[in-house]
Design an enzyme around this catalytic site. Sequence first.
Site, short mmCIF file in Angstrom:
data_model
loop_
_atom_site.label_atom_id
_atom_site.label_comp_id
_atom_site.label_asym_id
_atom_site.label_seq_id
_atom_site.Cartn_x
_atom_site.Cartn_y
_atom_site.Cartn_z
CE LYS A 491 38.35 38.97 41.59
NZ LYS A 491 37.11 39.70 42.39
CE1 TYR A 717 44.08 30.52 8.24
CE2 TYR A 717 44.70 31.94 10.28
CZ TYR A 717 44.79 30.73 9.41
OH TYR A 717 45.28 29.42 9.80
C1 LIG Z 1 37.57 40.98 42.59
C2 LIG Z 1 36.82 41.58 43.92
C3 LIG Z 1 37.34 42.44 44.61
C4 LIG Z 1 38.54 43.07 44.35
O1 LIG Z 1 38.21 44.19 43.40
P1 LIG Z 1 39.26 45.14 42.57
O2 LIG Z 1 38.94 46.35 42.02
O3 LIG Z 1 40.30 44.29 41.80
O4 LIG Z 1 40.20 45.63 43.69
C5 LIG Z 1 36.87 42.58 45.73
N1 LIG Z 1 35.79 42.15 46.27
C6 LIG Z 1 35.00 41.04 45.39
C7 LIG Z 1 33.89 40.52 45.90
C8 LIG Z 1 35.46 40.91 44.24
O5 LIG Z 1 35.01 39.82 43.57
#
Ligand SMILES: *Cc1c(COP(=O)(O)O)cnc(C)c1O
Length: 822
Positions: A491, A717
């Site tokens: 993701k 700035y």
């Molecule tokens: C992002 C996510 C993970 C992975 O988590 P990490 O801490 O990056 O390993 C697992 N399950 C769900 C539902 C997530 O949203």
Amino acid sequence: MASLKLQYIANILASQNPLATPEIIIHELLLDSRKFNFQNQVLFFALKGGNHNGEDYIEELYHKGLRNFVVSKLPSKKYEDGNFILVSDVKEALQNLASHIRNKFLARLIAITGSNGKTIVKEWLYQIFNSSLNIVKSPKSYNSQVGVPLSVWRIETENDLGIFEAGISQPGEMEKLEKILHPEIGIFTNIGSAHDKFFESREQKTNEKLKLFKNISCLIYCEDYELINSAVRESSIKTENQFSWSSKNPEAYFYVFSKSVNKRQTNLSANYKEGELSITLPFTDAASIENAIHCWLCCLELGYDNLWIQERFYLLQPVAMRLELKGADQNSILINDSYNSDVESLEVALDFLDQQAKSRSKVLILSDILQSSLGSAELYSQVDDLLKRHGVENWIGIGKEHLQVQNSFERIKNSFKNTDEFLQNITSLNWQNKAILIKGAREFQFEKISQALETKSHETVLEIHLSRAVDNLNYFRSKLMPNVKIMAMVKAFSYGSGSFEIASLLEFHKVDYLAVAYTDEGVELRKAGISLPIMVLNVESSSFADIIDFNLEPEIFSFQSLEGFCAVLEGREQSNYPIHLKLDTGMRRLGFQQEEIPQLIESISKKPSIKIASAFSHLAAAGDDSHLNFTKGQISEFQEMSNQLVAQLNYSIDLHILNSSGISNFPNAQFSMVRLGIGLYGISPSTEEQNSLTPISELYASVSQVKKINKGEFVGYGLSYEAPSNRKIAIISLGYADGFRRSLSNGKAMVWINSNYYPVIGKVCMDMTMIDITDSDIKEGDRVEIMGPNISVYELAEKMNTIPYEVLTGISQRVKRVYFFE
Ligand SMILES: *Cc1c(COP(=O)(O)O)cnc(C)c1O
């Protein structure tokens, strides 16, 4: 490549099992079922690894047409016309076969080991000898327990000399490589920290490596490495077979007493056998000098004259150690392997091209292969054969030899006299949706081609090292019980590190599932040709149609989303569509709650349009010891809720609750699948675990301008920085729009240039940042490390008052991603 009758191989391996077609000739050995390219004449070794067993792939390979297998157990199923060579240990059999080939077909062999420089020394010796000897060598760094046998399989009766690398990561391995390679000449390059953790001490590691040279008649090494020196002296290697060099000890056998570096060259002088010799090499860095001295002494010991050696040394070329993958215009990708133009490395690059190309059509841009001892007809038909096997139909040739051979090969679609002529015609060729591999000898200056094709952007890049992701994946795999599946979280643009590039890699390495946050991300992956199942975490009703059109699997977290999705499925007369149920066990984010389970079961039972693929929950504090009881509570609640659910279904489903920290801390809660996220990208909150992982991405900017300012002048700035004295400053090509937050202004963050840290001064701007470089000799164009070996993502996160996840996903899309594959 060796070509041996199957029966001959069976005899070497002492297999009694009758063969269906003993007379067939084997041309290729296959260790990795994913690399099968539909040819027969391939022999598959069903190796057992940490968590896979080659014997599980026999059926699949058989159906694809492969017939020849080496196994430790005959399959229970009958495979008509299958040939099974039966051995007690498959890996040992592979090594025995290699050892036989080496002893029977090759007269002389140089073996190289050490912590660094093995590949360079090997490639340079090859560059030196290749015009006068017919050489076989290991491709790239194939130096492991299985890489060495594969390299040895390349030996042909015509070869005069073999040059092979040997690398080990554990005690006990080198003896096996010694048995295979049986070298006459050995080079021990140096000793460093690589793989330290698998050895008791560095002494032990040195002694283990030295076992390669047990029966050596000429061992070359640098005695300035104390550990190597004392290990050699104490070993059973005869003194008359030890040939050491030193740049410190005048008594050394080969004493390099002077090194002088001028612009682009280094002049070396040494005492050798009562005389003085000098040589010039076209490199100036310390590692190259050390590598070159090994080669120099090796040539001398082989009896070559110093003038002959010098001529070859002038021509030494840098060795590209890695493949580079970049985005190109028109939805194309570009793999750059210029600087390497031999056939061996072409094969390695083509494997990588296969992995990344997906639905794109493959193009090879190849320069004439110089310095090969083969005639051009034979050489290019080897290339043609490789391209055929890898499904590359479009071969663009550059150079005079290509002009001559172009009519002999249908695959050569265009050829050009030289690189400039190609560049003049570049726009008339079609570059739409291509996976382009460019590979050329140095003098062809293929970097110009790469520049012309790659997507342009300012000089700020996020470098992503794909091999590290593979290592990280394997680390987590080693923590899983047998048959536990992996869902890899890609993701948010794979936590900032790209989408299809990472997904292709994961598909190749056989993870079981991918997960993305939004439907669009899943659609992108499908369009790029990813075929793994993909779960989508946040599905809005407006995207239900896309979910189905692109064969994505939604997370269903509420009755509303369940009803809505089923309505769309029913409208399309779909049945058994896979969905994933999200259960809320304490995070209080999306998901069904405990008391809703009976109603959920009731609802599902009336919906033939769906089929539950999995039920899962998410831990809120898996990485935090102080919330141990909370996490245990979540796990047991998940267990209860999923039990209720499973009891009512007449088919089995996957269950999963662990994220990366969960995998590390709750090994008993793996259920049937885990969801690996940040760990894959090389980041762990545990310092101990961090030692086993490597962050895969590094962020670099460049110096756009250097200027002097006077005491009392302001920078940036809001005039927030006033120079306390005369200063020198640099403006670098990175700002908050790239993800380098404004809160890092005025000394909060440091950057790293050449070999020092420099503080940010003034406010970070949208696209630029100023730093104080007083007393340095930093120049415009110098590379600036923002996050990498000297500045960890943790430090950066801490200074931004956040966590590594946010730093990584905050690196904006306009920062160019460049991928490396070591
Ligand atoms: C992002 C996510 C993970 C992975 O988590 P990490 O801490 O990056 O390993 C697992 N399950 C769900 C539902 C997530 O949203």
